[in-house]
Design an enzyme around this catalytic site. Structure first.
Site, PDB file in Angstrom:
ATOM      1  N   PHE A 145      -0.257 -15.432 -14.282  1.00  0.00           N
ATOM      2  CA  PHE A 145       1.073 -15.031 -13.938  1.00  0.00           C
ATOM      3  C   PHE A 145       1.161 -14.102 -12.906  1.00  0.00           C
ATOM      4  O   PHE A 145       0.786 -12.939 -12.655  1.00  0.00           O
ATOM      5  CB  PHE A 145       1.958 -14.613 -15.300  1.00  0.00           C
ATOM      6  CG  PHE A 145       3.221 -14.416 -14.966  1.00  0.00           C
ATOM      7  CD1 PHE A 145       4.114 -15.592 -15.286  1.00  0.00           C
ATOM      8  CD2 PHE A 145       3.807 -13.229 -14.517  1.00  0.00           C
ATOM      9  CE1 PHE A 145       5.527 -15.351 -15.116  1.00  0.00           C
ATOM     10  CE2 PHE A 145       5.159 -13.123 -14.111  1.00  0.00           C
ATOM     11  CZ  PHE A 145       6.021 -14.195 -14.636  1.00  0.00           C
ATOM     12  N   ASP A 231      -4.438  -9.045  -8.179  1.00  0.00           N
ATOM     13  CA  ASP A 231      -2.939  -8.595  -8.650  1.00  0.00           C
ATOM     14  C   ASP A 231      -2.915  -7.575  -9.531  1.00  0.00           C
ATOM     15  O   ASP A 231      -3.130  -7.781 -10.636  1.00  0.00           O
ATOM     16  CB  ASP A 231      -2.243 -10.072  -9.027  1.00  0.00           C
ATOM     17  CG  ASP A 231      -0.768  -9.780  -9.298  1.00  0.00           C
ATOM     18  OD1 ASP A 231      -0.392  -8.436  -9.599  1.00  0.00           O
ATOM     19  OD2 ASP A 231      -0.048 -10.657  -9.535  1.00  0.00           O
ATOM     20  N   LYS A 260       5.710  -3.006  -9.892  1.00  0.00           N
ATOM     21  CA  LYS A 260       6.290  -2.618 -11.250  1.00  0.00           C
ATOM     22  C   LYS A 260       6.252  -0.948 -11.116  1.00  0.00           C
ATOM     23  O   LYS A 260       7.288  -0.369 -10.654  1.00  0.00           O
ATOM     24  CB  LYS A 260       5.359  -2.970 -12.312  1.00  0.00           C
ATOM     25  CG  LYS A 260       5.575  -4.568 -12.555  1.00  0.00           C
ATOM     26  CD  LYS A 260       5.180  -4.970 -13.893  1.00  0.00           C
ATOM     27  CE  LYS A 260       5.089  -6.444 -14.316  1.00  0.00           C
ATOM     28  NZ  LYS A 260       6.210  -7.132 -14.369  1.00  0.00           N
TER      29      LYS A 260
HETATM   30  C1  LIG Z   1       0.544  -9.718 -12.798  1.00  0.00           C
HETATM   31  C2  LIG Z   1       1.850  -9.946 -12.338  1.00  0.00           C
HETATM   32  N1  LIG Z   1       2.251 -10.365 -10.996  1.00  0.00           N
HETATM   33  C3  LIG Z   1       3.479 -10.514 -10.542  1.00  0.00           C
HETATM   34  C4  LIG Z   1       4.564 -10.299 -11.424  1.00  0.00           C
HETATM   35  C5  LIG Z   1       5.828 -10.452 -10.697  1.00  0.00           C
HETATM   36  O1  LIG Z   1       6.623  -9.318 -10.903  1.00  0.00           O
HETATM   37  P1  LIG Z   1       8.365  -9.412 -10.474  1.00  0.00           P
HETATM   38  O2  LIG Z   1       8.828  -9.841 -11.846  1.00  0.00           O
HETATM   39  O3  LIG Z   1       8.300  -7.875 -10.170  1.00  0.00           O
HETATM   40  O4  LIG Z   1       8.380 -10.353  -9.461  1.00  0.00           O
HETATM   41  C6  LIG Z   1       4.328  -9.835 -12.795  1.00  0.00           C
HETATM   42  C7  LIG Z   1       5.592  -9.904 -13.546  1.00  0.00           C
HETATM   43  O5  LIG Z   1       5.061  -9.684 -14.697  1.00  0.00           O
HETATM   44  C8  LIG Z   1       3.029  -9.830 -13.167  1.00  0.00           C
HETATM   45  O6  LIG Z   1       2.786  -9.198 -14.392  1.00  0.00           O
END
Ligand SMILES: Cc1ncc(COP(=O)(O)O)c(C=O)c1O
Length: 407
Positions: A145, A231, A260
């Site tokens: 994700f 990530d 975040k």
């Molecule tokens: C590992 C990871 N990458 C990217 C994202 C996407 O972030 P955003 O919701 O701020 O676009 C999330 C969101 O939950 C995430 O958990």
């Protein structure tokens, strides 16, 4: 003018009528928060064990973050990158020092930072690795994700996130998460420019790869001349008991993708952090965002970095995480099939015979705890890192009652 809503059903009714139905929230309407606690419009208090999907690692309204935000609000909030502002430089310098890297590129949301990393890897592949333009491949993981943009959902294997959003962006190859030999086989393709992975898959249900996997990914990327892009949007910034989840295996990726908690739960703030030779391929006009690097976000982000520099939040995650792990172990014969935990971040798989993750979250709500389900039978727990020992006990007590309700 219609009366403003006041009760929980009133508020939910207005949202249902006027806001698109892209979420299915629990039936609670929050109005204030402090530390690990939130209060709803009817005056009920809840222990927040989702913490904005880890955006609230420092809890609600941390005094250091609020003080920085208030001070900056009164001075300057936005300049665009057409001009310099006096907050971006110190933020970028301090974040690079925290990550042990040379250069950072600030954006706003997590998905934007992932998009930035995808563009960066492709341009790096063409300019530095010598891949023919238009042929770059990025290897991603099953169960990933990384956000919700059209390119990112192009390489998601979540049917609901993808369905009817095509045509999709090509140039991605998926391998099983945690399988180093599958990754090595995919890296035999000379056109691979990057490997994008979560060191722990958060939305996937707090899936922790086998011990040694991240080290193997690091080695495989180095020997194939491919960028390892971690990530750490959800796993980073203290959540797992270390500044980055990659630290658990002493692995340094080529590219950190952060978001975040970087914005302290106050503003959206994300960043890609890498070495100078990698980020040098991004030149004026090739990438950007109106709000990326704005002084309000940078002031708050710099305070976040300073707070993480003390190590106190990582230590909190380790200590309270150990307490949570011990308490969750005791629930194994109570309709819990599996528990995965690293620091203050847990995924719990329920025995489907006793109910769904959603049903458990509804019972937890009734017992004063907010948590979120994922993939049907899993719930995630990610309380703010400022949670106390007594509050972790309270969470464990609520889980005990909620499981008893379902049994
Ligand atoms: C590992 C990871 N990458 C990217 C994202 C996407 O972030 P955003 O919701 O701020 O676009 C999330 C969101 O939950 C995430 O958990």
């Amino acid at each position: 003018m219609p009366q403003p809503p006041s009760t929980t059903p009133d508020h939910i009714g207005v949202v249902e009528r006027w806001a698109a139905h892209n979420y299915h929230p629990l039936p609670v309407v929050l109005t204030s928060g402090s530390g690990a606690w939130v209060t709803d419009v009817d005056g009920r208090r809840y222990l927040d064990c989702l913490a904005g999907y880890s955006a609230l690692n420092f809890g609600h309204g941390h005094p250091r973050l609020l003080a920085r935000a208030h001070a900056q609000l009164d001075r300057l909030t936005l300049t665009s990158r057409a001009f310099h502002n006096d907050q971006l430089g110190p933020f970028a310098r301090d974040l690079c020092a925290l990550a042990g890297k040379d250069v950072c590129l600030p954006m706003n949301t997590g998905a934007e930072a992932v998009e930035t990393a995808v563009k960066l890897a492709r341009k790096w592949g063409y300019r530095i690795k010598g891949v023919p333009e238009g042929r770059a491949v990025i290897v991603v993981m099953e169960g990933n994700f990384h956000g919700r943009t059209t390119t990112i959902v192009s390489f998601s294997d979540d049917k609901v996130a993808r369905e009817e959003f095509g045509p999709f962006t090509p140039g991605f190859v998926t391998v099983p998460y945690g399988d180093a030999s599958a990754l090595r086989a995919a890296l035999a393709d000379d056109f691979v420019v990057g490997v994008l992975l979560e060191p722990i898959q958060g939305e996937g249900g707090v899936v922790i790869p086998p011990v040694g996997y991240l080290r193997e990914v690091r080695q495989a990327c180095s020997s194939a001349s491919v960028l390892m892009m971690a990530d750490e949007i959800q796993s980073g910034l203290g959540r797992t008991g270390e500044t980055f989840a990659c630290n658990h295996e002493a692995v340094v990726p080529d590219v950190y993708i952060l978001g975040k908690a970087l914005g302290g739960g106050v503003v959206p703030l994300s960043a890609v952090v890498a070495d100078a030779d990698v980020l040098a391929v991004i030149t004026p006009g090739t990438h950007g965002s109106t709000f990326g690097g704005n002084p309000l976000a940078c002031a708050i982000g710099r305070e976040v970095v300073a707070m993480l520099g003390t190590g106190e939040f990582q230590a909190g995650a380790r200590e309270r995480g150990a307490q949570l792990a011990a308490g969750l172990e005791a629930l194994r014969n109570r309709g819990v099939d599996a528990v995965r935990i690293r620091g203050l971040w847990a995924g719990i798989d329920l025995d489907p015979a006793i109910g769904s993750g959603r049903a458990l979250c509804e019972r937890l709500l009734a017992h004063g705890v907010l948590a979120k389900d994922t993939h049907g039978r899993t719930i995630r727990l990610a309380p703010p890192l400022v949670v106390s020992a007594a509050e972790v006990d309270l969470l464990l007590g609520a889980l005990d009652l909620a499981l008893a309700d379902l049994a």
